[in-house]
Write a protein that holds these residues in place. Structure first.
Motif, short mmCIF file in Angstrom:
data_model
loop_
_atom_site.label_atom_id
_atom_site.label_comp_id
_atom_site.label_asym_id
_atom_site.label_seq_id
_atom_site.Cartn_x
_atom_site.Cartn_y
_atom_site.Cartn_z
N VAL A 83 -10.51 -10.51 -27.29
CA VAL A 83 -10.52 -9.76 -26.04
C VAL A 83 -10.56 -10.77 -24.89
CG1 VAL A 83 -11.75 -8.05 -24.64
CG2 VAL A 83 -11.73 -7.86 -27.15
N ALA A 84 -9.55 -10.71 -24.03
CA ALA A 84 -9.50 -11.63 -22.89
C ALA A 84 -10.57 -11.24 -21.87
CB ALA A 84 -8.11 -11.60 -22.26
N GLN A 85 -10.75 -12.11 -20.91
CA GLN A 85 -11.80 -11.90 -19.91
C GLN A 85 -11.53 -10.65 -19.07
OE1 GLN A 85 -12.39 -15.19 -17.26
NE2 GLN A 85 -14.08 -14.25 -16.19
N THR A 86 -10.28 -10.41 -18.73
CA THR A 86 -9.95 -9.24 -17.90
C THR A 86 -10.29 -7.94 -18.62
OG1 THR A 86 -8.17 -10.51 -16.88
CG2 THR A 86 -8.15 -8.12 -16.57
N LEU A 87 -9.91 -7.85 -19.90
CA LEU A 87 -10.21 -6.65 -20.67
C LEU A 87 -11.70 -6.52 -20.94
CD1 LEU A 87 -9.12 -4.18 -22.12
CD2 LEU A 87 -8.72 -5.61 -24.15
N LEU A 88 -12.38 -7.63 -21.16
CA LEU A 88 -13.83 -7.58 -21.38
C LEU A 88 -14.54 -7.08 -20.13
CD1 LEU A 88 -16.30 -8.22 -23.13
CD2 LEU A 88 -16.24 -10.55 -22.20
N VAL A 89 -14.12 -7.53 -18.96
CA VAL A 89 -14.72 -7.04 -17.71
C VAL A 89 -14.53 -5.54 -17.57
CG1 VAL A 89 -14.50 -7.15 -15.20
CG2 VAL A 89 -14.55 -9.26 -16.53
N GLN A 90 -13.37 -5.06 -17.95
CA GLN A 90 -13.09 -3.63 -17.83
C GLN A 90 -13.99 -2.82 -18.77
OE1 GLN A 90 -9.12 -2.49 -18.99
NE2 GLN A 90 -9.09 -0.77 -17.56
N ARG A 91 -14.17 -3.27 -19.99
CA ARG A 91 -14.99 -2.51 -20.95
C ARG A 91 -16.47 -2.57 -20.58
NH1 ARG A 91 -12.05 -4.04 -26.79
NH2 ARG A 91 -10.04 -3.04 -26.26
N VAL A 92 -16.94 -3.71 -20.12
CA VAL A 92 -18.33 -3.78 -19.68
C VAL A 92 -18.54 -2.90 -18.44
CG1 VAL A 92 -20.10 -5.33 -18.75
CG2 VAL A 92 -18.70 -6.06 -20.68
N ALA A 93 -17.56 -2.85 -17.54
CA ALA A 93 -17.66 -1.98 -16.36
C ALA A 93 -17.71 -0.51 -16.77
CB ALA A 93 -16.48 -2.23 -15.43
N TRP A 94 -17.00 -0.13 -17.81
CA TRP A 94 -17.09 1.25 -18.30
C TRP A 94 -18.50 1.57 -18.79
CZ3 TRP A 94 -11.97 0.80 -21.55
CH2 TRP A 94 -10.87 0.90 -20.67
N LEU A 95 -19.09 0.63 -19.55
CA LEU A 95 -20.44 0.86 -20.05
C LEU A 95 -21.45 0.92 -18.90
CD1 LEU A 95 -22.50 1.04 -22.36
CD2 LEU A 95 -22.51 -1.46 -22.45
N VAL A 96 -21.33 0.02 -17.95
CA VAL A 96 -22.24 0.01 -16.81
C VAL A 96 -22.07 1.29 -15.98
CG1 VAL A 96 -22.76 -1.16 -14.63
CG2 VAL A 96 -22.43 -2.49 -16.72
N GLY A 97 -20.85 1.77 -15.83
CA GLY A 97 -20.61 3.00 -15.09
C GLY A 97 -21.24 4.21 -15.75
N LEU A 98 -21.17 4.28 -17.08
CA LEU A 98 -21.81 5.40 -17.79
C LEU A 98 -23.32 5.39 -17.59
CD1 LEU A 98 -19.79 5.32 -21.15
CD2 LEU A 98 -19.58 7.00 -19.31
N VAL A 99 -23.92 4.20 -17.70
CA VAL A 99 -25.38 4.10 -17.53
C VAL A 99 -25.78 4.42 -16.08
CG1 VAL A 99 -27.34 2.52 -17.64
CG2 VAL A 99 -25.59 2.46 -19.41
N ARG A 100 -24.99 3.97 -15.14
CA ARG A 100 -25.32 4.21 -13.74
C ARG A 100 -25.23 5.69 -13.40
NH1 ARG A 100 -22.56 0.94 -8.65
NH2 ARG A 100 -24.10 1.54 -7.08
N LEU A 122 -19.42 -1.74 -27.09
CA LEU A 122 -18.75 -1.43 -25.83
C LEU A 122 -17.76 -0.30 -26.03
CD1 LEU A 122 -17.99 -5.02 -24.48
CD2 LEU A 122 -19.91 -3.53 -23.88
N PRO A 123 -17.56 0.54 -25.02
CA PRO A 123 -16.56 1.61 -25.15
C PRO A 123 -15.15 1.04 -25.05
CG PRO A 123 -17.53 1.64 -22.96
CD PRO A 123 -18.28 0.59 -23.73
N LEU A 124 -14.25 1.64 -25.79
CA LEU A 124 -12.84 1.26 -25.74
C LEU A 124 -12.06 2.06 -24.71
CD1 LEU A 124 -12.17 0.95 -29.58
CD2 LEU A 124 -12.90 -0.83 -27.97
N LEU A 125 -12.70 3.13 -24.18
CA LEU A 125 -12.07 3.98 -23.17
C LEU A 125 -13.07 4.21 -22.04
CD1 LEU A 125 -10.45 6.68 -25.50
CD2 LEU A 125 -9.31 4.70 -24.48
N ALA A 126 -12.56 4.63 -20.90
CA ALA A 126 -13.44 4.92 -19.78
C ALA A 126 -14.32 6.13 -20.06
CB ALA A 126 -12.62 5.15 -18.51
#
Length: 664
Positions: free
Chosen positions: A24-41, A216-220
């Motif tokens: 998983v490249a850095q760009t895709l990793l940032v996107q998946r971590v952002a999805w997880l953080v968004g769900l928790v927020r 980590l989630p694979l989808l938003a």
């Protein structure tokens, strides 16, 4: 043996899907971590908004669950015992561990709000007749209902908040904090400390490396458990993390297009006692210099003996750079706000929209760059000053460092420039850095009240003899703040030095009243215990003749007695030979070359000598290596870190019987 907890920020540049081996490249990793953080927020915001009412806050403040048991310390367990659950939106699959992390963040926000709620309720109950100024009786009544540890700055800010609400509602005071404030917002992060091994696993793979396994989630909007996958994140540990440190559960967040891992770690340290100190260092937050300190000893009951040597950390050059950067930041912020107003007044179809949008983007990037420079320079300056202060305390054998309490430090009256200087300093970062470094060396850090430290004399004052402030010792009739003079005892010294001695006396004499905060471990002395400070007398250095008489086994014969009326012959002077004029020549080697040095050639080395420069090269403000001063900056002038030893030369003098051996 206790443990020191610190946090290191690491960056995850990529990951590996454990099941498939996909990189998983850095760009895709940032996107998946952002999805997880968004769900928790989203879950945290929904839970806080639902419980932002007086009844639920009373239930949380009671500390008792629905079953009558005491609420646990962990936030997510306390909310579940109260029956405050949280669920994701319809069609979104979130495991129980993710909901647990959201409950932990919500519990922390609500528990912090309970303290603000108590302060607001106390101020409303003791609301003064004149909101602009409280009388002594009104202050006494307010202090009686306020919780311990509330500073004057917090009282002033909450009073302004309540007064603004009262003015907006025709003089009606608020009944609860929920009427004054909106529900607090949650940070865009996920605290993995509330989860277990079913969501995150942290393992150390080497002295400078670790591995984080996290789901980590694979989808938003994941619809089932198949939309979640284990990811392995390699982490490079910074040099600040010791090899023997214990790694704790981290916190994940996204900042500037990268995945940041806030990694706490624990290091075993020796316990620093709160009382029983004999040698200590006191430091004052001065206007002359960033830090001014002194070393002192508790030699008798109610008597403090100071070293007599000021310790100064002058960061005027770095502070000037920071002021210039702040002015540039404010200028860019004004331009950015103006572009925002212009963009809000036109539509995207307007021909001027594209040019304004491009200019706005450039100004916003430049504003962020200047803000980053200020943050980095503040951090470097804070740690440099903290290391210098700790080195001074270590070589002096001090077991405690006394500082002014920042909560009670403020400029009073019509001192706009002084308020700007106080707010522009990095004092909070310096205090945190000193506490961190001192804990590693088993040195206690205690704060004392700041009121009156620069007003009264440390020699004969004890809160009664006020100092006269002037610009310099030879300008006592003029008004100023840099120098202090006592008309009673004749003390004349730097204002910050006198304040540092009073801070040291308040700490050593009042150490029996030291209080330790159970939550943060910070130590403070709330009461003021005054005492006079005496300076140790150092023997003067002997003259060259006295030194020669004492050390030379064959002293020179005494000089013959010459009459004062006798003419002293002049020494013969050297004159130039084979010259047209009769001018004198000197055998002294010039310090600088009178002509520029020749350029280096390939045939030989450049001749010795320094070529004169027409202009002075621009100084740098970056970090440098300086093993003697250890300041880390070109533009910082600090007192050298020297151990205090006894003077060997000089005639013997009488000393007090309780004088320490190192000062004799």
């Amino acid at each position: 043996m206790s443990k020191l907890t610190a946090t290191a920020t690491c960056t995850a540049h990529g990951a590996l899907v454990e099941a498939t081996g996909e990189v998983v490249a850095q760009t895709l990793l940032v996107q998946r971590v952002a999805w997880l953080v968004g769900l928790v927020r989203d879950l945290t915001a929904h839970l806080v908004a639902a419980r932002w009412n007086p009844a639920d806050l009373d239930a949380l403040a009671s500390g008792v669950g629905l079953d009558g048991r005491v609420l646990p310390v962990k936030g997510w367990m306390a909310l579940r015992r109260l029956g405050w659950g949280v669920s994701a939106a319809s069609g979104v699959h979130v495991c129980d561990r993710v909901a647990r992390c959201a409950q932990e963040q919500a519990a922390r926000l609500l528990r912090v709000a309970l303290h603000r709620r108590t302060v607001v309720a106390a101020i409303v109950a003791a609301w003064p007749q004149d909101p602009g100024k409280r009388t002594d009786a009104e202050w006494t009544a307010l202090r009686a209902v306020l919780p311990d540890g509330v500073s004057a700055a917090e009282i002033r800010n909450r009073s302004r908040q309540i007064r603004a609400y009262s003015d907006a509602h025709d003089g009606v005071l608020p009944g609860d904090l929920t009427e004054v404030e909106e529900p607090p917002a949650s940070a865009a992060q996920i605290v993995l400390a509330a989860a277990d091994r079913q969501l995150a696993i942290l393992e150390r793979t080497g002295e400078r490396s670790a591995r984080l396994r996290v789901k980590l989630p694979l989808l938003a909007c994941p619809a089932s458990g198949r939309d979640w996958a284990w990811h392995v994140l390699p982490i490079a540990l910074p040099p600040t993390v010791p090899a023997q440190a214990k790694l704790c559960a981290p916190t994940l967040r996204v900042a500037k297009g990268r995945v940041r891992v806030d990694l706490p770690f624990q290091t075993p340290i020796t316990f620093a006692p709160a009382t029983g100190h004999v040698i200590g260092c006191g430091f004052d937050w001065g206007l002359n210099a960033l830090l001014t300190g002194t070393v002192g000893w508790l030699v008798a009951e109610g008597r403090v003996l100071a070293d007599g040597r000021p310790l100064v950390y002058d960061a005027t050059g770095v502070s000037a750079k920071l002021h210039r950067l702040r002015e540039e930041r404010e200028h860019l912020a004004a331009k950015r706000e103006r572009r925002e107003r212009l963009l809000a007044g036109i539509t995207p179809a307007d021909s001027r929209f594209a040019a304004l949008a491009a200019a706005y983007a450039v100004i916003r990037v430049e504003h962020e760059r200047v803000c980053a420079r200020i943050r980095h320079l503040n951090k470097a300056l804070a740690w440099s000053a903290a290391r210098w202060a700790l080195d001074q305390a270590t070589v002096a054998g001090a077991t405690v460092i006394y500082l002014e309490d920042l909560a009670s430090l403020e400029a009073r009256g019509r001192r706009g420039r002084a308020n700007a200087r106080l707010s522009g300093q990095v004092r909070g970062q310096i205090v945190a850095a000193i506490r961190h470094l001192a804990a590693k060396s088993a040195i206690a850090v205690v704060t004392v009240p700041a009121r009156g430290t620069s007003k009264y004399c440390p020699r004969c004052g004890q809160g009664t003899s006020a100092l006269t402030h002037c610009p310099a010792p030879d300008r006592r009739t003029e008004k100023g703040w840099a120098w202090a003079y006592c008309p009673a005892c004749g003390l004349s010294c730097d204002r910050d030095w006198a304040a540092a001695e009073r801070i040291l006396a308040r700490g050593l004499l009042g150490q029996q009243a030291t209080r330790t905060d159970r939550a943060t471990g910070a130590r403070t002395i709330p009461v003021v215990v005054e005492g006079n400070v005496a300076r140790a007398r150092r023997p003067r250095k002997p003259t060259r003749a006295a030194h020669r008489t004492r050390t030379d086994p064959h002293p020179r014969p005494a000089a013959r007695d010459r009459s004062k009326n006798r003419h002293t012959p002049k020494r013969p002077t050297r004159r130039a030979k084979n010259t047209a004029n009769d001018s004198m020549t000197s055998s002294r080697v010039p310090d600088r070359r009178t002509v520029p040095a020749p350029l280096p050639t390939r045939d030989g080395q450049r001749p010795a000598g320094q070529a004169p420069q027409a202009t002075r090269p621009a100084g740098r403000t970056g970090l440098v290596r300086d093993p003697q001063q250890r300041t880390g900056f070109h533009r910082v002038a600090a007192t050298p870190v020297l151990p205090l030893g006894a003077y060997e030369d000089g005639p013997p003098r009488s000393h007090p019987p309780d004088l320490p051996e190192m000062l004799r």
